[in-house]
Design a protein around this motif. Sequence first.
Motif, short mmCIF file in Angstrom:
data_model
loop_
_atom_site.label_atom_id
_atom_site.label_comp_id
_atom_site.label_asym_id
_atom_site.label_seq_id
_atom_site.Cartn_x
_atom_site.Cartn_y
_atom_site.Cartn_z
N VAL A 412 0.85 -1.19 0.00
CA VAL A 412 0.00 0.00 0.00
C VAL A 412 0.89 1.24 0.00
O VAL A 412 1.74 1.40 0.88
N ILE A 413 0.70 2.09 -1.00
CA ILE A 413 1.41 3.37 -1.06
C ILE A 413 0.38 4.47 -0.85
O ILE A 413 -0.63 4.52 -1.55
N PHE A 414 0.64 5.33 0.10
CA PHE A 414 -0.31 6.37 0.43
C PHE A 414 -0.15 7.56 -0.52
O PHE A 414 0.95 7.87 -0.99
N SER A 415 -1.25 8.22 -0.80
CA SER A 415 -1.20 9.40 -1.65
C SER A 415 -0.37 10.48 -0.96
O SER A 415 -0.39 10.62 0.26
N GLY A 416 0.36 11.25 -1.77
CA GLY A 416 1.18 12.32 -1.21
C GLY A 416 2.58 12.27 -1.80
O GLY A 416 2.75 12.15 -3.01
N THR A 417 3.57 12.35 -0.95
CA THR A 417 4.96 12.42 -1.39
C THR A 417 5.75 11.23 -0.84
O THR A 417 5.25 10.44 -0.04
N VAL A 418 7.00 11.14 -1.30
CA VAL A 418 7.90 10.12 -0.77
C VAL A 418 8.05 10.30 0.74
O VAL A 418 8.01 9.34 1.51
N ARG A 419 8.23 11.55 1.16
CA ARG A 419 8.38 11.83 2.59
C ARG A 419 7.14 11.39 3.37
O ARG A 419 7.26 10.83 4.47
N ASP A 420 5.96 11.67 2.83
CA ASP A 420 4.72 11.29 3.52
C ASP A 420 4.68 9.79 3.78
O ASP A 420 4.26 9.35 4.86
N ASN A 421 5.09 9.00 2.79
CA ASN A 421 5.03 7.55 2.96
C ASN A 421 6.05 7.05 3.96
O ASN A 421 5.78 6.10 4.70
N LEU A 422 7.21 7.68 4.02
CA LEU A 422 8.21 7.27 5.00
C LEU A 422 7.87 7.78 6.40
O LEU A 422 8.14 7.11 7.40
N GLY A 459 1.71 10.27 -6.37
CA GLY A 459 0.41 10.07 -6.99
C GLY A 459 -0.57 9.37 -6.05
O GLY A 459 -0.20 8.88 -4.98
N ASP A 460 -1.80 9.32 -6.50
CA ASP A 460 -2.84 8.65 -5.71
C ASP A 460 -2.54 7.16 -5.65
O ASP A 460 -2.44 6.49 -6.68
N THR A 461 -2.37 6.63 -4.44
CA THR A 461 -2.01 5.22 -4.18
C THR A 461 -0.78 4.79 -4.98
O THR A 461 -0.68 3.65 -5.43
N GLY A 462 0.15 5.74 -5.18
CA GLY A 462 1.39 5.41 -5.87
C GLY A 462 1.25 5.31 -7.37
O GLY A 462 2.07 4.65 -8.03
N GLY A 463 0.26 5.99 -7.92
CA GLY A 463 -0.01 5.89 -9.35
C GLY A 463 1.09 6.44 -10.23
O GLY A 463 1.17 6.09 -11.42
#
Length: 572
Positions: A412-422, A459-463
């Motif tokens: 699952v990759i959250f929408s936003g940025t690389v930083r947001d996911n980390l 992107g949205d869900t890592g799109g």
Amino acid sequence: MIHLRLLRLAAPARVAVAATIVMGLVLSALAITQAVSTARVFAGIVTGEPLSALVVPLIVLAAALLARPLATAGREIAAHAAASRAKTKLRAQMLDATAAAGPITAGVQRAGEADSLLVDGVENIEPYVARYIPQVVVTAVTAVCVIAFLTVIDPVVGLVAAAAAIAVLAVPRLWDAALQRRGDDHWGAYSGLHADTVDAMRGMETLKLLGATRRTRRRLHAAGENLLTATLAQLRLSLVESGLTGFLLLAGPAIVLCVAVGRVNAGALPASALFLVTMLSFEAYRPFRDLANHWHAGYLGVSAGGRILDELDRAPASAVARPDSRAATAAPNAVELENVVARYPGADTDALINVSLRIRKGSRVAIVGASGSGKSTIANILLGFLTPTSGRVAIQETARGMAIALVSQDPVIFSGTVRDNLAVIAPEVDDARLLEALEIAQALELASIDRGGLDAPVGDTGGLLSGGQRQRLAVARALLLDAPILLLDEATSALDTRRERALLAGLPRHASDGAPVTIVVVAHRLSSIRDVDEVFVMGEGRVLEHGRYDELVAAGGALAKLDAAQRDEVPA
């Protein structure tokens, strides 16, 4: 009618429900006081009493009229509090039950059906919990008190009023079984249409590419027609029940009045008492009318309530079901499985059969096998997603929170940025540590300057990322968890062989506190796991063999066959 099992739905709001009952009883007391005062005033006027004799009844009547709006407001506030508390708590309990059941069990139900139950199903509980259940108590207390009052005035009148009240309750119950079936059919049609719509929306792109949009449209149209049919069928039966109840509620006071007139003619009851009997008879049946209204308003809650309770009862009760409740192993083992047997919900055969294995702390192991061999089942058990039927599961002790960090094949990759996911894992870690995790995961290009650094959008869900980039970002995120066990479940399947081997070779050997990190790789592709410390080969739910990769290949067993197939030496 009140369903005893559904009383559990009111438990989270028992205080507010009790307050609603109290305010309902206060309203009934005020209504009875108003009725008695009105009857006293009318009787005094008819008998020609002086105005001074009616001052007290008039004052009581005025006080009751002034107090009723305040009591009504209090009841509405209490009912609103009961509804809010019940809905909030039930949704929290359902989410907790879903989390406790895990993704394996939760995945049995269609997403749309689960959504409709969590949102609309709980919403339909409101009139049942906040209105109907309190009104049952108010109706019972009010009817008993008023009928007892009528019995004191005249036993025959009281007996007739009691018989009519029993008829109001009993006769409509003849339709309850049929109404229950219609209600279940209606909810099933509604949740089915909701699920079909959600599935169509989620798979719209695929449906269009496959040319299946017209068939899907026809299926949705048929589901809508099914819902309409179920709704109308329920309404027809409900209207019959409502009409019968309404007739009985009108007939009850009329019958009581007729009996009272007869008693007056017989000389057993003074004529002045007719006013009191008439007013009290209406108050005896008024709560039944409110009860019937709340029953129909909350009937969808009855259909949804049973399913909600079924969902709450699905949570597993197992000592090995949750990571924090399983036994902790002593050194030197990070993971121990002993004679584990497991079966997926709804399956006819076991997915694991007497599986035993030990993984040493700090080691790097691989679990391999053909599709359906049981390797991912072991991962699900280690994570607590699947509860073994029998056997023992033990995970090493840790004081740092989660013992296992998972990276799945489709993370699952959250929408936003690389930083947001980390930052989901490490909100307070500095940029240097984030970049280090990306570098270890072979994903440093995701935070390159030309992309925007760590604030590069995903992107949205890592799109905006490829499949391999999503996997590598997920690996970096898992590394920040700093768990003693890193579980990679087909987590590098989208990477090329060179990058996959570089990623696995660069994984840290030790955590931030110096403790050894155990790497468990669940893989179908063998090229990247030849240097691990130990390989467990699964087949038909069993551990067929284990040992060093080269040794097992040389032995010519199960791993040798898998290795030969992937080298194209024999057909796969």
